[in-house]
Write an enzyme that holds these catalytic residues in place. Structure first.
Site, mmCIF file in Angstrom:
data_model
loop_
_atom_site.group_PDB
_atom_site.id
_atom_site.type_symbol
_atom_site.label_atom_id
_atom_site.label_comp_id
_atom_site.label_asym_id
_atom_site.label_seq_id
_atom_site.Cartn_x
_atom_site.Cartn_y
_atom_site.Cartn_z
ATOM 1 N N ASP A 118 -6.754 -4.684 -4.163
ATOM 2 C CA ASP A 118 -6.399 -3.401 -3.894
ATOM 3 C C ASP A 118 -5.279 -2.942 -4.626
ATOM 4 O O ASP A 118 -4.833 -1.652 -4.867
ATOM 5 C CB ASP A 118 -6.127 -2.975 -2.272
ATOM 6 N N ASP A 136 0.797 -1.181 0.105
ATOM 7 C CA ASP A 136 0.185 -0.043 -0.050
ATOM 8 C C ASP A 136 0.970 1.222 -0.024
ATOM 9 O O ASP A 136 0.236 2.284 0.112
ATOM 10 C CB ASP A 136 -1.111 0.011 1.121
#
Length: 371
Positions: A151, A94
């Protein structure tokens, strides 16, 4: 629609200025509780994956209407994230979410040299997660060497940026290989998406799929759908690979077909039991941005489908779940972190707010390419 969008954005703009003034320096909010930001992620967890969205919202609004208070707060967000580089064990895939909306946004807008190197540092951390056998970037840490989550399709945009600014094709090649793997293993034939796919890290063979933040194995977590719509559309922007655009469209069609069950606001999981009724406004905001991205790349005859759906969803989100009171922090309520997370249901989340603002700015043609 343009008048409504402009009015809404102006209310959000003034509300954000008020929140910046209440927060004070060196503060990264995550969610608003009872209309107030109560947790400072600089103190709580500087490596938390959402820590770039507040800065991204500030940069987008400053691009829309310049204000030194917004710039100062965005720069403070960026500097605070330097501490995350020192806590390497907490960083994972991330890093794109963290540094694209902060350092890379800053560099794109101001040509700041320090911001450039922050972005490069983050890109190298992401590139270091590439698995040669499986052609993917591993997600998360600890014993999850074979895990890949949907994601990640947004995070790989950091590698496309790094390849562009360095003229080094390795970053783009890794991003493409990862996108190809996700396209093959996460996206189902009907356009639904698995949140987690686990691979054998030694061979690259698929081992299993997992429900992750959705209802369960084989279900369809709506925010995962939204990440896929947006991520593949952006990958097409950077590569012009038609397979990515077609994948984004297929996932988008599945997403839109399922909105009828909850009056245009996405359910947390499209394959969960009908009761209790649970929605995720953040999924709607993210998907709307993806739909608007698709609309930029399809033939004119197709554009209205995606443009109109995004407009309708953004207006419904604000009408049903928007808090535009300048005395309150947070903009969009009704977000859900995960289907089985009771503490994270019907809450405000900074990424829902960010994507709402990006979507509204896109409707006016006044956003800038952050991803």
């Amino acid at each position: 629609m343009a008048d409504w969008t402009t009015t809404t954005l102006q209310q959000i703009y003034q509300k954000t200025i008020a929140s910046v003034q209440r927060l004070g320096p060196n503060n990264i909010p995550y969610m608003a509780t009872a209309g107030q930001y109560q947790t400072n992620m600089v103190e709580t967890d500087i490596t938390w994956w959402t820590n770039g969205f507040w800065g991204g919202l500030l940069w987008q609004l400053n691009h829309y209407q310049a204000n030194p208070e917004l710039v100062t707060a965005a720069k403070e967000n960026e500097v605070a994230l330097d501490q995350a580089f020192l806590k390497y064990e907490g960083l994972h895939h991330d890093v794109g979410f963290m540094w694209l909306p902060t350092a890379v946004a800053d560099y794109r807008l101001t040509d700041d040299d320090r911001a450039y190197w922050r972005g490069r540092h983050a890109a190298d951390l992401l590139a270091g997660r590439y698995n040669l056998a499986g052609h993917y970037l591993r997600s998360w840490n600890r014993d999850r060497a074979g895990w890949v989550i949907i994601d990640s399709m947004i995070n790989i945009q950091l590698l496309y940026w790094a390849s562009e600014v360095t003229q080094d094709p390795r970053y783009k090649l890794m991003a493409n290989e990862h996108a190809n793997t996700v396209m093959q293993h996460h996206v189902r034939a009907d356009g639904s998406v698995a949140h987690i796919v686990v691979f054998d890290p030694n061979t690259g063979a698929e081992v299993e799929t997992m429900g992750g933040q959705g209802y369960g194995v084989g279900s369809s977590w709506s925010r995962g759908q939204a990440w896929a719509i947006n991520g593949f559309a952006l990958a097409y922007r950077h590569t012009h690979n038609l397979a990515y655009l077609e994948t984004a469209k297929r996932v988008a069609h599945y997403f839109l077909a399922n909105l009828t069950e909850t009056d245009g606001i996405p359910a947390v999981d499209f394959r969960a039991p009908k009761t209790p009724v649970m929605v995720d406004t953040s999924a709607g905001a993210i998907a709307a941005c993806g739909l608007l991205e698709i609309a930029q790349h399809v033939p004119e005859a197709e554009q209205a489908l995606y443009q109109n759906a995004a407009q309708k969803m953004l207006k419904q989100l604000v009408t049903q779940y928007g808090d535009l009171n300048p005395a309150h922090d947070g903009i969009l309520t009704g977000a859900t972190t995960a289907y089985h997370d009771k503490a994270g249901q019907n809450v405000n989340l900074n990424y829902g707010d960010y994507y709402l603002v990006e979507g509204l700015l896109r409707l006016l043609g006044k956003d800038f390419l952050l991803w």
